[in-house]
Design an enzyme around this catalytic site. Sequence first.
Site, PDB file in Angstrom:
ATOM      1  N   GLU A  13       0.808  -1.217   0.000  1.00 55.12           N
ATOM      2  CA  GLU A  13       0.000   0.000   0.000  1.00 55.12           C
ATOM      3  C   GLU A  13       0.847   1.276   0.000  1.00 55.12           C
ATOM      4  O   GLU A  13       0.313   2.361  -0.220  1.00 55.12           O
ATOM      5  CB  GLU A  13      -0.954  -0.023   1.205  1.00 55.12           C
ATOM      6  CG  GLU A  13      -1.986  -1.136   1.093  1.00 55.12           C
ATOM      7  CD  GLU A  13      -2.758  -1.396   2.377  1.00 55.12           C
ATOM      8  OE1 GLU A  13      -3.940  -1.748   2.290  1.00 55.12           O
ATOM      9  OE2 GLU A  13      -2.180  -1.266   3.478  1.00 55.12           O
ATOM     10  N   ASP A 200     -12.149  -6.441  -2.322  1.00 54.61           N
ATOM     11  CA  ASP A 200     -12.996  -7.648  -2.213  1.00 54.61           C
ATOM     12  C   ASP A 200     -14.356  -7.247  -1.670  1.00 54.61           C
ATOM     13  O   ASP A 200     -14.569  -6.104  -1.273  1.00 54.61           O
ATOM     14  CB  ASP A 200     -12.334  -8.676  -1.275  1.00 54.61           C
ATOM     15  CG  ASP A 200     -12.086  -8.095   0.115  1.00 54.61           C
ATOM     16  OD1 ASP A 200     -10.970  -7.615   0.357  1.00 54.61           O
ATOM     17  OD2 ASP A 200     -13.011  -8.078   0.942  1.00 54.61           O
TER      18      ASP A 200
HETATM   19  N1  ADE Z   1      -9.014  -5.194   3.901  1.00 58.91           N
HETATM   20  C1  ADE Z   1      -9.322  -5.546   2.642  1.00 58.91           C
HETATM   21  N2  ADE Z   1     -10.381  -6.377   2.613  1.00 58.91           N
HETATM   22  C2  ADE Z   1     -10.752  -6.555   3.895  1.00 58.91           C
HETATM   23  C3  ADE Z   1     -11.762  -7.324   4.528  1.00 58.91           C
HETATM   24  N3  ADE Z   1     -12.603  -8.068   3.815  1.00 58.91           N
HETATM   25  N4  ADE Z   1     -11.845  -7.285   5.877  1.00 58.91           N
HETATM   26  C4  ADE Z   1     -10.984  -6.528   6.594  1.00 58.91           C
HETATM   27  N5  ADE Z   1     -10.000  -5.797   6.063  1.00 58.91           N
HETATM   28  C5  ADE Z   1      -9.876  -5.804   4.720  1.00 58.91           C
END
Ligand code: ADE
Length: 232
Positions: A13, A200
């Site tokens: 990042e 996601d």
């Molecule tokens: N960072 C990226 N995706 C995530 C998720 N599903 N839960 C927690 N932190 C995250």
Amino acid sequence: MSKIGIIGAMELEVETLKSKMQVTRKLVKANMEFNEGTLNGAEVVIVRSGIGKVNAALCVQVLADIFEVTHIINTGVAGSLNSKLDIGDILISKIALHHDMDATNFGYPLGEVPQMGIKEFPADEKMIELAEATCAEVLPELHTLVGRVVSGDQFIADKDVKNKLITNFSGDCCEMEGASIAHGSYLNKIPFVILRAISDKADDSAQMDYPTFERHAAEHCAKLVEALVAKL
Ligand code: ADE
């Protein structure tokens, strides 16, 4: 003159931003490497905090005490809790809160840290506005939302847990540092904004999606941060 602290939890990042900055000083504190210098003409300190809320909080305090930053940007990836936010899209924080704080036994609303008198830490209005304008400029093809970041020491990859975060907190995205950075910035009176690209959907597909899309998502955020710092 502004001095902007830029925090990412993972190397992925911050690596692009670090590769684009001119470093004048490196300092290791709390096992974190703080890179001070300039990025796109702005004074910055870029640091990988490590994952989770404790790392993020410690990182903010070092930025406040040692570097005396005037602004804080948290950049990185997040899981989407809002069907309007697809993978790759950008969430700009309106507020951030701790979804894993629960003192409801004592009458506090879910998410509120007892005795602080605040549950939702507000991001800086000016930084939000500038981030929105910068997104439109440098990432015009992406959908951008100003919304609610909910944070906890938990990777969300289960649709029932995801639905709870939506029902209980009206969250738009979930991640593991934002509320701590917001909380620490609030205590130190430093304006902040959280910028997250969606990696996601925070459900049963999350574990599969995450490694595939995290780099792509992180690159979106890096592009936004690089352009934004020049405006602060
Ligand atoms: N960072 C990226 N995706 C995530 C998720 N599903 N839960 C927690 N932190 C995250």
